[in-house]
Design a protein around this motif. Structure first.
Motif, PDB file in Angstrom:
ATOM      1  N   LEU A  34       0.817  -1.208   0.000  1.00  0.00           N
ATOM      2  CA  LEU A  34       0.000   0.000   0.000  1.00  0.00           C
ATOM      3  C   LEU A  34       0.854   1.263   0.000  1.00  0.00           C
ATOM      4  CD1 LEU A  34      -2.840   1.365   0.433  1.00  0.00           C
ATOM      5  CD2 LEU A  34      -2.375   1.169   2.893  1.00  0.00           C
ATOM      6  N   ILE A  35       1.925   1.257   0.810  1.00  0.00           N
ATOM      7  CA  ILE A  35       2.704   2.472   1.054  1.00  0.00           C
ATOM      8  C   ILE A  35       3.654   2.804  -0.089  1.00  0.00           C
ATOM      9  CG2 ILE A  35       4.572   3.417   2.488  1.00  0.00           C
ATOM     10  CD1 ILE A  35       3.180   2.208   4.898  1.00  0.00           C
ATOM     11  N   ALA A  75       2.464   4.828  -3.089  1.00  0.00           N
ATOM     12  CA  ALA A  75       2.106   6.188  -2.687  1.00  0.00           C
ATOM     13  C   ALA A  75       3.349   7.036  -2.454  1.00  0.00           C
ATOM     14  CB  ALA A  75       1.245   6.148  -1.424  1.00  0.00           C
ATOM     15  N   GLU A 117       4.820   7.919  -5.794  1.00  0.00           N
ATOM     16  CA  GLU A 117       4.004   8.939  -6.456  1.00  0.00           C
ATOM     17  C   GLU A 117       4.248  10.317  -5.857  1.00  0.00           C
ATOM     18  OE1 GLU A 117      -0.747   9.839  -7.257  1.00  0.00           O
ATOM     19  OE2 GLU A 117      -0.087   7.825  -6.670  1.00  0.00           O
ATOM     20  N   GLU A 118       4.543  10.344  -4.562  1.00  0.00           N
ATOM     21  CA  GLU A 118       4.833  11.614  -3.895  1.00  0.00           C
ATOM     22  C   GLU A 118       6.155  12.200  -4.349  1.00  0.00           C
ATOM     23  OE1 GLU A 118       5.378  13.258   0.721  1.00  0.00           O
ATOM     24  OE2 GLU A 118       5.257  11.120   0.260  1.00  0.00           O
TER      25      GLU A 118
END
Length: 305
Positions: A239-240, A243, A246-247
């Motif tokens: 999950l992490i 993200a 993408e950050e």
């Protein structure tokens, strides 16, 4: 990978000053920047810097390697250069400081048998003198990379993470194992305590091995709590990680700790590293206590400890 642009988005010339104690990896850092498209110049006399940046427009970003071997190098002169560059509206200056602890520098000089530029005989005196000299420069660093425990490949990955164009950056996931007896490593984003798992240390046939050994790994995995814990770890980072990427983050450090940093934490770090690599993530590993043990076993090391 796309080369780094010569100008920032606001039109300023990119200029990276690369320095740090001799033996810490400054030359490797300069070469890594060169591979990213920077025009790399090593040991440019500070007095020639104005001529370089005030000359014809540059078509590439610049990386300058600076250390005590520069002909006119002084701490005062380098601080003056940094201040002058920071005051210019047309220059985007960054100071990259590549550092390493004293033990690492001594070991590297012992292995290469090179002469330290500030030492007559033993490199230790020169290492200590240089590190003390550079304290004010280290405090001015925009990017600080500690290379103790990093391979040249790892250092290049760190440089890429900080200086590659955003569209060319990769997320590097670093897995570390450590002993709680020696405290947490610096720079960890996530820390997991493995001491709830059964300890191979109490098995005489496993005590002298470490978590990379198949028998030790099997012993840890067979703990009834291991599989549900590891499954949730994989779900969590499944999950992490997307993200975080993408950050725009380029480095994520995950630590696993146990009592001695030899068995459970190593086995978990190895297993998660393999799972992430299979999933397509760029992974590096560091086992702090195993590295210290390996260094202590080198000829001439560990005496008096």
């Amino acid at each position: 990978m796309k080369d780094a642009a010569p100008l920032t988005e606001d039109g300023r010339q990119r200029l990276v000053l690369v320095t740090g104690p001799s033996g810490a990896g400054r030359s490797t850092a300069v070469h890594a920047l060169e591979d990213l498209g920077f025009e790399a110049i090593d040991n440019l006399p500070l007095s020639l810097l104005p001529r370089l940046i005030d000359g014809p427009a540059l078509t590439r970003p610049i990386a300058l390697g600076l250390d005590v071997r520069n002909r006119d190098f002084t701490i005062e002169a380098l601080i003056e250069v940094i201040d002058r560059l920071a005051a210019r509206a047309d220059i985007a200056e960054e100071l990259l400081y590549v550092d390493a602890d004293e033990d690492t520098l001594v070991r590297r000089y012992s292995e290469t048998r090179r002469r330290h530029p500030l030492a007559d005989n033993s490199p230790l005196h020169g290492i200590r003198r240089e590190r003390e000299m550079l304290v004010p420069i280290r405090a001015r660093a925009d990017v600080l990379i500690e290379t103790g425990g990093l391979s040249p490949h790892d250092l290049r990955a760190e440089i890429e993470g900080f200086f590659a164009p955003p569209e060319g950056k990769l997320l590097t996931v670093e897995l570390q194992s450590f002993s709680y007896k020696r405290g947490l490593p610096r720079g960890l984003d996530f820390v997991f305590d493995c001491r709830f798992l059964r300890n191979p240390h109490w098995e005489p046939t496993l005590r002298e091995s470490d978590g990379r050994d198949a028998a030790v790994a099997k012993y840890v995995v067979e703990d009834r709590l291991f599989e549900p814990f590891f499954t949730q770890l994989c779900d969590l980072f499944g999950l992490i990680l997307p993200a975080v990427r993408e950050e725009g983050k380029t480095h994520l450090a995950i630590g696993f700790g146990c009592t001695g940093g030899q068995h459970r934490s190593v086995a978990l770090a190895e297993r998660l590293a393999n799972a992430l690599a299979v999933g397509g993530w760029q992974v590096s590993k560091r086992h702090r206590e195993l590295e210290r043990r390996a260094e202590a076993d080198l000829p001439g090391r560990g005496e008096g400890r």
